[in-house]
Design a protein around this motif. Structure first.
Motif, PDB file in Angstrom:
ATOM      1  N   ALA A  79      18.018  91.523  80.890  1.00 50.12           N
ATOM      2  CA  ALA A  79      18.684  92.722  80.373  1.00 50.12           C
ATOM      3  C   ALA A  79      20.148  92.445  80.070  1.00 50.12           C
ATOM      4  O   ALA A  79      20.675  92.875  79.034  1.00 50.12           O
ATOM      5  N   ARG A  80      20.817  91.702  80.965  1.00 51.99           N
ATOM      6  CA  ARG A  80      22.220  91.359  80.724  1.00 51.99           C
ATOM      7  C   ARG A  80      22.363  90.474  79.492  1.00 51.99           C
ATOM      8  O   ARG A  80      23.284  90.659  78.686  1.00 51.99           O
ATOM      9  N   ALA A  81      21.465  89.506  79.361  1.00 51.38           N
ATOM     10  CA  ALA A  81      21.523  88.611  78.202  1.00 51.38           C
ATOM     11  C   ALA A  81      21.308  89.390  76.904  1.00 51.38           C
ATOM     12  O   ALA A  81      22.001  89.159  75.904  1.00 51.38           O
ATOM     13  N   ASN A  82      20.373  90.341  76.927  1.00 42.87           N
ATOM     14  CA  ASN A  82      20.134  91.153  75.731  1.00 42.87           C
ATOM     15  C   ASN A  82      21.348  92.012  75.398  1.00 42.87           C
ATOM     16  O   ASN A  82      21.705  92.168  74.225  1.00 42.87           O
ATOM     17  N   ALA A  83      21.985  92.570  76.447  1.00 42.13           N
ATOM     18  CA  ALA A  83      23.171  93.399  76.227  1.00 42.13           C
ATOM     19  C   ALA A  83      24.317  92.568  75.662  1.00 42.13           C
ATOM     20  O   ALA A  83      25.024  93.001  74.737  1.00 42.13           O
ATOM     21  N   GLU A  84      24.509  91.368  76.200  1.00 41.06           N
ATOM     22  CA  GLU A  84      25.570  90.495  75.700  1.00 41.06           C
ATOM     23  C   GLU A  84      25.307  90.082  74.252  1.00 41.06           C
ATOM     24  O   GLU A  84      26.234  90.033  73.431  1.00 41.06           O
ATOM     25  N   ALA A  85      24.053  89.788  73.945  1.00 37.28           N
ATOM     26  CA  ALA A  85      23.713  89.419  72.569  1.00 37.28           C
ATOM     27  C   ALA A  85      23.946  90.593  71.621  1.00 37.28           C
ATOM     28  O   ALA A  85      24.455  90.419  70.506  1.00 37.28           O
ATOM     29  N   TYR A  86      23.594  91.794  72.082  1.00 35.39           N
ATOM     30  CA  TYR A  86      23.813  92.993  71.261  1.00 35.39           C
ATOM     31  C   TYR A  86      25.296  93.226  71.014  1.00 35.39           C
ATOM     32  O   TYR A  86      25.725  93.498  69.884  1.00 35.39           O
ATOM     33  N   ASN A  87      26.098  93.089  72.092  1.00 38.74           N
ATOM     34  CA  ASN A  87      27.544  93.283  71.952  1.00 38.74           C
ATOM     35  C   ASN A  87      28.155  92.227  71.041  1.00 38.74           C
ATOM     36  O   ASN A  87      29.036  92.528  70.223  1.00 38.74           O
ATOM     37  N   ALA A  88      27.701  90.991  71.187  1.00 40.87           N
ATOM     38  CA  ALA A  88      28.223  89.916  70.332  1.00 40.87           C
ATOM     39  C   ALA A  88      27.886  90.186  68.866  1.00 40.87           C
ATOM     40  O   ALA A  88      28.720  89.964  67.972  1.00 40.87           O
ATOM     41  N   GLN A  89      26.674  90.664  68.619  1.00 39.36           N
ATOM     42  CA  GLN A  89      26.271  90.971  67.249  1.00 39.36           C
ATOM     43  C   GLN A  89      27.131  92.095  66.671  1.00 39.36           C
ATOM     44  O   GLN A  89      27.574  92.020  65.512  1.00 39.36           O
ATOM     45  N   LYS A  90      27.394  93.126  67.493  1.00 37.81           N
ATOM     46  CA  LYS A  90      28.219  94.237  67.020  1.00 37.81           C
ATOM     47  C   LYS A  90      29.644  93.777  66.747  1.00 37.81           C
ATOM     48  O   LYS A  90      30.266  94.207  65.763  1.00 37.81           O
ATOM     49  N   ARG A  91      30.176  92.909  67.618  1.00 32.77           N
ATOM     50  CA  ARG A  91      31.527  92.404  67.393  1.00 32.77           C
ATOM     51  C   ARG A  91      31.605  91.594  66.101  1.00 32.77           C
ATOM     52  O   ARG A  91      32.574  91.703  65.335  1.00 32.77           O
TER      53      ARG A  91
END
Length: 204
Positions: A79-91
């Protein structure tokens, strides 16, 4: 007479065989009953258990709890990895959008000097000079191109002074307090972001 003797001998030979079969059936029944009694929980309670074993249930419970903990940690990590990937994509999307919106910032800011020079030429030219009309048309065409690319004029005359948009360079005695009186140089914004502040005189 001999035929009767043969039948009698045949019957005698068969009789011991029937006794043996009957004896085996009784023996098998006895073994079955003993086996059923042996595995009957009522007959094997206490010290004499049916199946002896060394299984420690506490050990299995502890191992199950350990595995459940590992599964929980793995899910949380995912879940943390998915959240980090999502945030990185948004950035990345935001940075790409920002780069796209303000890629012309430096170029547009340099063009503003051309706009200023054209406006000075128009102000100082004679109205009946045929060249003046050409300068006006050139000025208008340049502003249209800038507007299509997100550049807008900041014309603050008569507005409340805003330090985020205006740069005060003097006092205007005829203007109300904290109000922009004279605009010495127009300001410009690019896609809502200040490109150059307006140079103004402010009432005191």
């Amino acid at each position: 007479m001999s035929e009767q003797n043969n039948n009698h001998e045949s019957n005698e030979q068969n009789m011991p065989h029937d006794n043996v079969s009957h004896h085996n059936v009784e023996h098998d029944d006895s073994i079955l009953n003993e086996t059923l009694q042996e595995f009957d929980p009522q007959n094997n309670s206490g010290a004499e258990s049916t199946i002896a074993n060394d299984i420690d249930l506490d050990t299995f419970k502890a191992r199950i709890a350990e595995l459940e903990g590992e599964v929980k940690q793995a899910k949380e990590g995912t879940a943390r990895a998915n959240a980090e990937a999502y945030n990185a994509q948004k950035r990345m999307e935001q940075e790409a959008d920002k780069s796209k919106r303000f890629a012309l910032q430096k170029f547009a800011k340099e063009l503003l000097e051309v706009v200023d020079n054209l406006e000075r030429a128009i102000e100082n030219a004679h109205a009946d000079d045929p060249v003046t009309e050409g300068v006006r048309l050139t000025h208008k065409a340049l502003l249209d191109v800038l507007n299509k690319n997100g550049v807008e004029v900041v014309e603050p005359q008569g507005e409340k002074f805003n330090a985020d948009l205006h740069e005060a360079v003097g006092i205007d005695a005829d203007a109300p307090a904290d109000t922009v009186g004279t605009v010495l140089q127009k300001g410009y914004s690019l896609n809502g972001r200040l490109l150059r502040p307006a140079m103004v005189r402010v009432g005191q």
